[in-house]
Design a protein around this motif. Structure first.
Motif, short mmCIF file in Angstrom:
data_model
loop_
_atom_site.label_atom_id
_atom_site.label_comp_id
_atom_site.label_asym_id
_atom_site.label_seq_id
_atom_site.Cartn_x
_atom_site.Cartn_y
_atom_site.Cartn_z
N ASP A 25 0.85 -1.19 0.00
CA ASP A 25 0.00 0.00 0.00
C ASP A 25 0.89 1.25 0.00
N TYR A 26 0.88 1.99 -1.10
CA TYR A 26 1.75 3.16 -1.19
C TYR A 26 1.38 4.23 -0.17
N ARG A 27 0.16 4.22 0.32
CA ARG A 27 -0.25 5.24 1.29
C ARG A 27 0.50 5.10 2.63
N GLU A 28 1.02 3.91 2.90
CA GLU A 28 1.86 3.76 4.08
C GLU A 28 3.11 4.62 3.97
N LEU A 50 3.24 7.46 2.29
CA LEU A 50 2.81 8.85 2.44
C LEU A 50 2.70 9.24 3.92
N ARG A 51 2.33 8.26 4.75
CA ARG A 51 2.14 8.54 6.18
C ARG A 51 3.44 8.43 6.98
N ILE A 58 -1.27 9.73 -7.09
CA ILE A 58 -0.16 9.64 -6.13
C ILE A 58 0.52 11.00 -5.98
N GLU A 94 -1.70 13.15 -3.72
CA GLU A 94 -1.66 12.73 -2.32
C GLU A 94 -0.29 12.98 -1.70
#
Length: 345
Positions: free
Chosen positions: A56-59, A61-62, A81, A84
């Motif tokens: 999960d690429y959002r990990e 980002l966080r 992406i 975000e």
């Protein structure tokens, strides 16, 4: 100084290339890499010291340890992406093209601008040592005013029909590098494009609605002219050459070869074919573009290839597509006007 924390989104061929270059650089560390299929990447990642692989690429980002992201995922994912990542305050390096839709490219660039984060586009050919030297000679006035730019760009073998189906076509997938190189070497914006093309190599490419051979004529705002010669198959290897003709002379940059030894015998004069494909041909330029991106992340100037550069190349690619379909020269201003009209309705 604290090392720059890097996250890489996409563990395919280009993502792995960047990762393997980054682990040899000082002042930087790869915190994590993400891919939709993380399991095949885990052994490779561990082998070069990447501690985390995520699906999960959002990990990424966080992750507060990540200062900058390299987007090496499929083109269709880029805009979301970028948007975000910009909102998360990350510096962004994105492979070309930004997107297959100009409207979405505009949106991605605006998102980065709003957030005030660097956005560099992966036009690696600008960083090729020989092409950079050509540019330096032009800027030093060695050939006077530029009159003509000629670019030869031919692949060693055509892509698969499956790849063509999602690539955006020859103009967006392949010639987009050449549109950017034409702008770079001419020092001017492309104002008009006239493209001819056809299917001379692989009928399956035609069945996908694309072409495999093209000749493209360009006009520039400074009065110069340009030509781009594209082919999806050169039987002798990866053919990458430029010529810039000016009022006081001419500059050329030839192909690169595994070695420059020539054998002279009774059957003729023989030498190596050019380096096989882009990973070998542009190995030095891939390193340099990331070094320059990292310098911008450190605050040592702006990124050398900005979101606007990606947009301008995409505008030229869109104009080339219209020109091919309609058999006429197409002005870049016409493409921009049509976008404005579409957004107003």
């Amino acid at each position: 100084m604290k090392p720059i924390g890097i996250g890489i989104i996409g563990a395919g061929r280009i993502g792995r290339l960047h990762a393997e270059n980054l682990v040899r650089m000082s002042g930087v560390r790869i915190v994590a890499i993400s891919d939709l299929f993380p399991d095949p990447a885990r052994e490779w990642a561990a082998g070069i010291g990447i501690p985390k692989v995520s699906g999960d690429y959002r990990e990424l980002l966080r992750d507060a340890e990540i200062d900058a992201l390299l987007i090496c995922s499929p083109t269709g994912t880029h805009v979301d992406i970028i948007t975000e990542a910009a909102e998360a305050g990350k510096a962004i390096f994105c492979e070309k093209p930004v997107s297959l839709e100009l409207e979405r490219t505009y949106a991605a660039i605006e998102a980065a601008d709003r957030a005030g984060v660097p956005l560099q586009i992966g036009f690696n050919r600008r960083f090729d040592p020989n092409f950079r030297q050509v540019k330096a000679y032009i800027e030093d006035g060695r050939i006077g005013d530029v009159h003509a730019v000629k670019i030869t760009s031919r692949d060693p073998n055509p892509p698969t029909p499956e790849y063509v189906k999602t690539s955006g076509g020859l103009f967006l997938d392949m010639a987009i590098h050449d549109f950017d190189m034409a702008r770079y070497l001419s020092g001017s914006e492309i104002t008009e494009v006239y493209a001819m093309g056809g299917v001379l190599i692989d009928p399956a490419i035609g069945e996908m609605g694309d072409i495999d051979t093209a000749m493209i004529s360009l006009k520039f705002a400074n009065g110069a002219f340009g030509t781009i010669d594209n082919s999806r198959k050169a039987c002798y290897g990866y053919d990458q050459r430029v010529e810039v003709f000016g009022a006081d002379g001419c500059l050329t940059a030839d192909n690169e070869y595994p070695n420059n030894v020539r054998v002279f015998d009774g059957t003729g004069i023989h030498g190596e074919k050019p380096k096989y494909f882009f990973l070998e041909r542009y190995s030095a330029s891939y390193v340099r573009e990331i070094e320059d991106f990292l310098a911008a992340v450190r605050g040592e100037g702006s990124v050398p290839v900005q979101g606007r550069d990606g947009l301008q190349a995409e505008l030229a690619a869109r104009a080339a597509g219209i020109s091919l379909r309609e058999g006429r020269p197409v002005k870049i201003s016409e493409v921009i006007d049509s976008l404005k009209e579409a957004s107003a309705t």
